[in-house]
Design an enzyme around this catalytic site. Structure first.
Site, PDB file in Angstrom:
ATOM      1  CD  GLU A 336      36.991  48.641  36.358  1.00 50.20           C
ATOM      2  OE1 GLU A 336      36.001  49.275  36.859  1.00 50.20           O
ATOM      3  OE2 GLU A 336      37.678  47.835  36.874  1.00 50.20           O
ATOM      4  CG  HIS A 345      32.569  43.186  41.712  1.00 49.09           C
ATOM      5  ND1 HIS A 345      33.222  43.949  42.742  1.00 49.09           N
ATOM      6  CD2 HIS A 345      33.266  43.753  40.708  1.00 49.09           C
ATOM      7  CE1 HIS A 345      34.186  44.654  42.391  1.00 49.09           C
ATOM      8  NE2 HIS A 345      34.063  44.692  40.956  1.00 49.09           N
TER       9      HIS A 345
END
Length: 484
Positions: A336, A345
């Site tokens: 995070e 990602h």
């Protein structure tokens, strides 16, 4: 000059191995029992602190002797570190506990260039280390014989459930966040930012009321858990030349100060608003992470805003306390925070040496502590293009950073790089003998960077798509320019 203390621990394995046992990390199917025997060699006239600056541990793993080198993580806490919790009537109680002589270390296995480790030595030895590509965990056994420890492979811990655990981030275009301003407002030029090796994230972690009740109101247990998590975070981010300094720990011991719900996005929004309107007004910091005991909807275990570091409202993330293994919580929090630092990602084309990397959208059964090549590039672009001014300043107190030791693979003040001893150095830009970059180095990473030099002008760095043309390097920068 600080005297380095050398401590040798001989761990003698019992003549048996356990088949199954319930440990802090869960049910472990196969483990070794070892006994630490501490032998201390101190220089004459030296005072002995409670926890030494440097230690060595000798023991056997699978019958083979190994030596674990440990060095205290002196950058774990800021000089003005504080803790806040709340009384039963809602009064805020803030203290500044002494943390200088703490018990949290980073380590490596001797003669294993790829080894790393994160260990607490507070009450016995607890943590993990990587040996010959495999992760091992160590922790004290809760027996009448207090010296007994268990060593076991991570793969031998029974998995808690089969459901996938995922990040809740779906938006991967940082330009969609209107409040984020461009780096043109920064006082440092892009080239100064690029070659300023150290970045410092001053971190606040908040444990919500469900965490308080989950751990039966035991503030010390929550503290230890979070200290261990931040120690592991430092181990992960050091390869990006980022130090994480914990500046404040807040525990909502009376009640939640925001509406913590199972809808992760709503909780993230509430936490960001609370950080901007409350927390920032009483504690200066760069980033805040909420560690919650709630079970988010679906498979989500964390969520954060992208490319938001230094933004008063958006420089936040939230993480579910989804495992008894602190390493897994640290991987999730690093993921995070990676989003906050501009990372998206990973795709199938991203790699970190054969592992499932930190920015993989799904938490792997065999998670890695390394960021991928894609993450390095995305982080570099964030530093160049976004307003990342806040992480360029060192936290209060230069004494939180240990004196530099060239060759220990830890980037320290005064060093431009540290790739280990000359025989093991894999960084072509780094002079292992001096821990300085070679004078001819132009760049370290980027699509137009190759072997520490800018790629030649005209080199294709991004193939054409649709009606576009190939993007080509300029020969003057490590970045791949756009055709616009």
């Amino acid at each position: 000059m600080i005297q380095v203390l050398l401590v040798t621990i001989c761990l003698a394995a019992l003549p048996y191995q356990g088949s199954s046992i319930i440990l802090e990390s869960g049910n472990v199917n196969d483990y070794e029992v070892v006994y630490p025997r501490k032998v201390t060699a101190l220089p004459k006239g030296a005072g002995q602190p409670k926890y030494e600056d440097a230690m060595q541990y000798e023991f056997k793993v699978n019958g083979e002797p190994v030596v674990l080198h440990l060095e205290k993580n002196k950058g774990l806490f800021s000089k003005d570190y504080s803790e806040t919790h709340y009384s039963s009537d809602g009064r805020k109680i803030t203290t500044n506990p002494p943390v200088e002589d703490h018990c949290y270390y980073h380590g490596r296995i001797e003669n294993d260039a790829d080894s790393t480790g994160s260990i607490s030595a507070c009450n016995g030895l607890k943590g993990h280390f990587k040996l010959q590509g495999e992760m091992y965990l160590i922790e004290p056994l809760k027996l009448s014989d207090s010296e007994a420890h268990a060593i076991y492979k991570y793969e031998n811990v029974e998995k808690e459930d089969e459901a996938p655990k995922m990040c809740g981030v779906t938006e991967t275009n940082w330009e969609s966040y209107e409040p984020i301003k461009k780096a043109s407002q920064s006082n440092l030029t892009p080239e100064q930012q690029r070659f300023n090796p150290f970045k410092y994230v001053e971190l606040v972690i908040v444990a919500d009321h469900r965490m308080f009740t989950k751990y039966n109101g035991d503030l010390e247990k929550i503290r230890i858990k979070i200290y261990e998590i931040v120690n592991i975070l430092n181990e992960m981010f050091r390869y990006l030349y980022i130090r994480i300094a914990l500046v404040d720990l807040e525990i909502w011991s009376n009640r939640d100060l925001i509406n913590v719900t199972s809808v992760a996005g709503d909780t993230l929004d509430s936490f960001g608003n609370w950080r901007e309107t409350d927390l920032l007004k009483r504690k200066s910091h760069d980033n805040a992470q909420l560690l919650t005991g709630i079970d988010f909807n679906g498979t989500t275990i964390g969520i954060a805003y992208i490319a938001s570091m230094c933004n008063p409202y958006l420089s936040v993330g939230i993480v579910q306390d989804h495992s008894e293994i602190n390493f897994l919580i640290a991987v999730t929090m690093a993921h995070e925070m990676g989003h906050n630092l501009g990372m998206r990602h990973d795709t199938d084309y991203c790699t970190c040496g054969g592992y499932s990397c930190i920015m993989c959208a799904v938490l792997s059964d065999q998670p890695s502590k390394f960021f991928s090549n894609c993450s390095y590039i995305q982080y570099g672009k964030f530093i160049m293009n976004q307003n990342s001014q806040c992480i360029l300043n060192e936290p209060l107190g230069t004494d939180i950073v240990s004196p530099p030791v060239c060759g220990n693979e830890i980037l320290e003040v005064g060093e431009e790089c540290d790739c280990g001893c000359p025989t093991n150095c894999q960084d072509p830009c780094c002079n292992a003998a001096t821990c300085k970059q070679y004078s001819w180095v132009q760049c370290e990473s980027g699509e137009c960077c190759e072997q520490c030099r800018f790629r030649a002008a005209g080199t294709v760095c991004r193939r054409a798509t649709d009606n576009d043309m190939d993007n080509r390097c300029t020969g003057q920068s490590a970045d791949c320019p756009s055709n616009g």
